[in-house]
Design a protein around this motif. Sequence first.
Motif, PDB file in Angstrom:
ATOM      1  N   ASP A 159     -11.196   4.121   2.508  1.00  0.00           N
ATOM      2  CA  ASP A 159      -9.974   4.924   2.270  1.00  0.00           C
ATOM      3  C   ASP A 159      -9.912   5.767   0.812  1.00  0.00           C
ATOM      4  O   ASP A 159      -9.768   6.592   0.780  1.00  0.00           O
ATOM      5  CB  ASP A 159      -8.761   4.022   1.964  1.00  0.00           C
ATOM      6  CG  ASP A 159      -8.220   2.826   3.349  1.00  0.00           C
ATOM      7  OD1 ASP A 159      -8.648   3.749   4.269  1.00  0.00           O
ATOM      8  OD2 ASP A 159      -7.798   1.872   2.996  1.00  0.00           O
ATOM      9  N   LYS A 160     -11.267   5.049   0.149  1.00  0.00           N
ATOM     10  CA  LYS A 160     -11.123   5.896  -1.571  1.00  0.00           C
ATOM     11  C   LYS A 160     -11.374   7.404  -1.413  1.00  0.00           C
ATOM     12  O   LYS A 160     -11.670   8.352  -1.671  1.00  0.00           O
ATOM     13  CB  LYS A 160     -11.736   4.621  -2.269  1.00  0.00           C
ATOM     14  CG  LYS A 160     -12.562   5.688  -3.552  1.00  0.00           C
ATOM     15  CD  LYS A 160     -12.838   4.466  -4.446  1.00  0.00           C
ATOM     16  CE  LYS A 160     -13.560   5.060  -5.473  1.00  0.00           C
ATOM     17  NZ  LYS A 160     -15.158   5.540  -5.428  1.00  0.00           N
ATOM     18  N   HIS A 172       0.706  -0.949  -0.555  1.00  0.00           N
ATOM     19  CA  HIS A 172       0.166  -0.171   0.048  1.00  0.00           C
ATOM     20  C   HIS A 172       0.414   1.420  -0.048  1.00  0.00           C
ATOM     21  O   HIS A 172       0.813   2.348   1.116  1.00  0.00           O
ATOM     22  CB  HIS A 172      -0.464  -0.177   1.538  1.00  0.00           C
ATOM     23  CG  HIS A 172      -1.950  -1.243   1.224  1.00  0.00           C
ATOM     24  ND1 HIS A 172      -2.434  -1.767   0.546  1.00  0.00           N
ATOM     25  CD2 HIS A 172      -1.637  -2.329   2.073  1.00  0.00           C
ATOM     26  CE1 HIS A 172      -3.419  -3.108   0.471  1.00  0.00           C
ATOM     27  NE2 HIS A 172      -2.683  -3.287   2.020  1.00  0.00           N
ATOM     28  N   ARG A 178     -11.188   9.209   1.704  1.00  0.00           N
ATOM     29  CA  ARG A 178     -11.009   9.766   2.067  1.00  0.00           C
ATOM     30  C   ARG A 178      -9.835  10.371   1.159  1.00  0.00           C
ATOM     31  O   ARG A 178      -8.997  11.988   1.085  1.00  0.00           O
ATOM     32  CB  ARG A 178      -9.494   9.170   3.455  1.00  0.00           C
ATOM     33  CG  ARG A 178     -10.147   8.730   4.712  1.00  0.00           C
ATOM     34  CD  ARG A 178      -9.250   8.791   5.234  1.00  0.00           C
ATOM     35  NE  ARG A 178     -10.588   7.661   6.601  1.00  0.00           N
ATOM     36  CZ  ARG A 178     -11.024   6.494   7.196  1.00  0.00           C
ATOM     37  NH1 ARG A 178     -10.237   5.494   6.074  1.00  0.00           N
ATOM     38  NH2 ARG A 178     -11.225   6.146   7.394  1.00  0.00           N
ATOM     39  N   LYS A 179      -9.705   9.896   0.134  1.00  0.00           N
ATOM     40  CA  LYS A 179      -8.499  10.342  -0.851  1.00  0.00           C
ATOM     41  C   LYS A 179      -9.530  11.288  -1.898  1.00  0.00           C
ATOM     42  O   LYS A 179      -8.707  12.356  -2.640  1.00  0.00           O
ATOM     43  CB  LYS A 179      -8.342   8.756  -1.753  1.00  0.00           C
ATOM     44  CG  LYS A 179      -7.247   7.588  -1.290  1.00  0.00           C
ATOM     45  CD  LYS A 179      -6.280   8.333  -0.971  1.00  0.00           C
ATOM     46  CE  LYS A 179      -4.768   7.360   0.038  1.00  0.00           C
ATOM     47  NZ  LYS A 179      -5.347   6.618   0.541  1.00  0.00           N
ATOM     48  N   THR A 216     -13.181  -0.875   4.314  1.00  0.00           N
ATOM     49  CA  THR A 216     -11.580  -0.079   5.050  1.00  0.00           C
ATOM     50  C   THR A 216     -11.801   0.425   3.135  1.00  0.00           C
ATOM     51  O   THR A 216     -11.453   1.626   3.640  1.00  0.00           O
ATOM     52  CB  THR A 216     -10.868  -1.433   5.219  1.00  0.00           C
ATOM     53  OG1 THR A 216     -11.799  -1.767   6.654  1.00  0.00           O
ATOM     54  CG2 THR A 216      -9.502  -0.863   5.454  1.00  0.00           C
TER      55      THR A 216
END
Length: 665
Positions: A581-582, A108, A584-585, A577
């Motif tokens: 995460d996506k 990652h 947040r990006k 999760t």
Amino acid sequence: MATPPKTPPSSSSASSGYSEGSIRVLKGLEPVKQRPGMYTRTDNPLHIIQEVLDNAADEALAGHGKKIKVTLHTDGSVSVEDDGRGIPFGLHPEEKAPVVELVYTRLHAGGKFDKGSGGAYSFSGGLHGVGVSVTNALSKRLEVATHREGSVARLAFSGGDVIEQLEVRKLEAGERKQGTTVRAWPDAKYFETAALPMGELTHLLRSKAVLMPGVSVTLVNEKTKETQQWLYKGGLSDYLMQTLNGDPVIPLFEGSGHADKNADNFAEGEGADWAVAFTEEGQPVRESYVNLIPTSAGGTHESGLRDGLFTAVKSFIELHSLLPKGVKLLPEDVFARASYVLSAKVLDPQFQGQIKERLNSRDAVRLVSSFVRPALELWLNQHVDYGRKLAELAIKAAQTRQRAGQKVEKRKGSGVAVLPGKLTDCESKDTSHNEVFLVEGDSAGGSAKMGRDKESQAILPLRGKVLNTWEVERDRLFANTEIHDISVAVGVDPHGPNDTPDMSGLRYGKICILSDADVDGSHIQVLLLTLFFRHFPKLIEAGHVYVAKPPLFRVDAPARGKKPASKVYALDEGELTATLDKLRKDGVREGAWSISRFKGLGEMSAEQLWETTLNPDTRRLMQVQLGRFDFTSTQGEITKLMGKGEAAARRELMELRADDVDIDV
């Protein structure tokens, strides 16, 4: 001599060998070495080489390279060379380590998470940031040389660890100015065979050249002294015509569509290029790619192509009143004779599994369809003669399918069994197209009845737990109402592994088990799988039994940039999760989203159930097959799990494998 004191009976942790020290945290690249099958294909090393190749292709896709060269060396190593920007080798601002080292040693870590105008890559196959670090972990040795900004940096790894520290020197006159060279020696112990499948490798390289017109791809084999080079100026249509079996009925339909900056639902640049040929005979050629990654198991972009082709052909047929009375056109009738090469560009692709064989992004259906449909409609109406020929081909396929369905219906009609009252049947009689869902609980059955496609999907609700039929005699099976109903609805009688049952009465091509995504749901799933394996084994053998995978979570995401507010479904904790995460990006503020957890199917509205679990284009449906064991060994394993006198074997299994299971009670 004093004997050591005995452990008191209450302290059971020591005797069972399970204590705080038993929990192991895998660091760095250890998870890859422990479970390589989770991250790559382990039959041969092609996929770990493909990870390096994909990085070189992503550079070309971003417009920074025109050449890719792959060399098979005599010592068994493989090198991939590109003329892209070169991997940065300065210190990472937070990690305080050279960036090139992080890319190869950390899961990652990568340059492809931040998509859109601010990131280094707008479109890329890279998604999880685990690609080349997996190649590194599973290689005996890996060397990287990166040329950029007037310098060249080199470092080497072994089994994922740095063995030769980063060395930077100024470029000399005549040396290439930019690009990356990676040379890997795959470690044979992780693969069934260390040899690369040459057919697959050349196909992969040729397809990269096809998808990037103007980029040359070269393969050098030092052993055979052969060099092959691919450079396609004509792109997809050139390639499809070279690989096609049989002559096309009408000229190739090729096109391209990408969203501009004013598009409401899609990011700028998202879209697809395609070439489609229709033939009367021969095996269709079907290849699809997402951001240049080959998706051999298809996915939602292919569903979008199918939807676009079908809708356009159907509207042409309706406009010219070409459909004979009594004929019903289905997507498969148009798609059956289609050969195609499809290359989709998706900003944040979601793949099934790390090896990216299947695209799961739900939006890709709409994305591809929205460009293909209007383009084909326009083309057919500009070339009416070709349109009529294509309509003829589709109508002929529909008539053949319907005739086959009617033949089966006549033979079934003579039976005396009355269909169960709680079965909500479908309208179509075409076995190849029909599906029945065995749904846990009446409330979920209600949603499923409202949300289904009435044409081809039937619903049979089951009340409570199904009987464990592992040790039930065949002639006693029908004493249980649920099992009687399943058998009558499906149209096949119970049978053994060596029997030859009458399959002519089969009423559905797909028998789908649909239960909640919790422990109880798993239990019902196991009981039904036990029933089919024990008493209907030929249905499993013929590939008719499936398990539907409903999502466990729904995330309501707020509007962000060009993207409107949306609902995203996640199958499990892992996907949840990844989804967060996506977000947040994408710049969504922490906690601005809301997460709902489905306690069961009954909580889903008809629309949600259709979108996540019933719609063939966006659902997850897994075919039930024998795994790594043959029939007899599988029988032994299920006896251990389901047999009445097997409590000791089950206990032993639990003690042995309990740590592998996450139980959500």
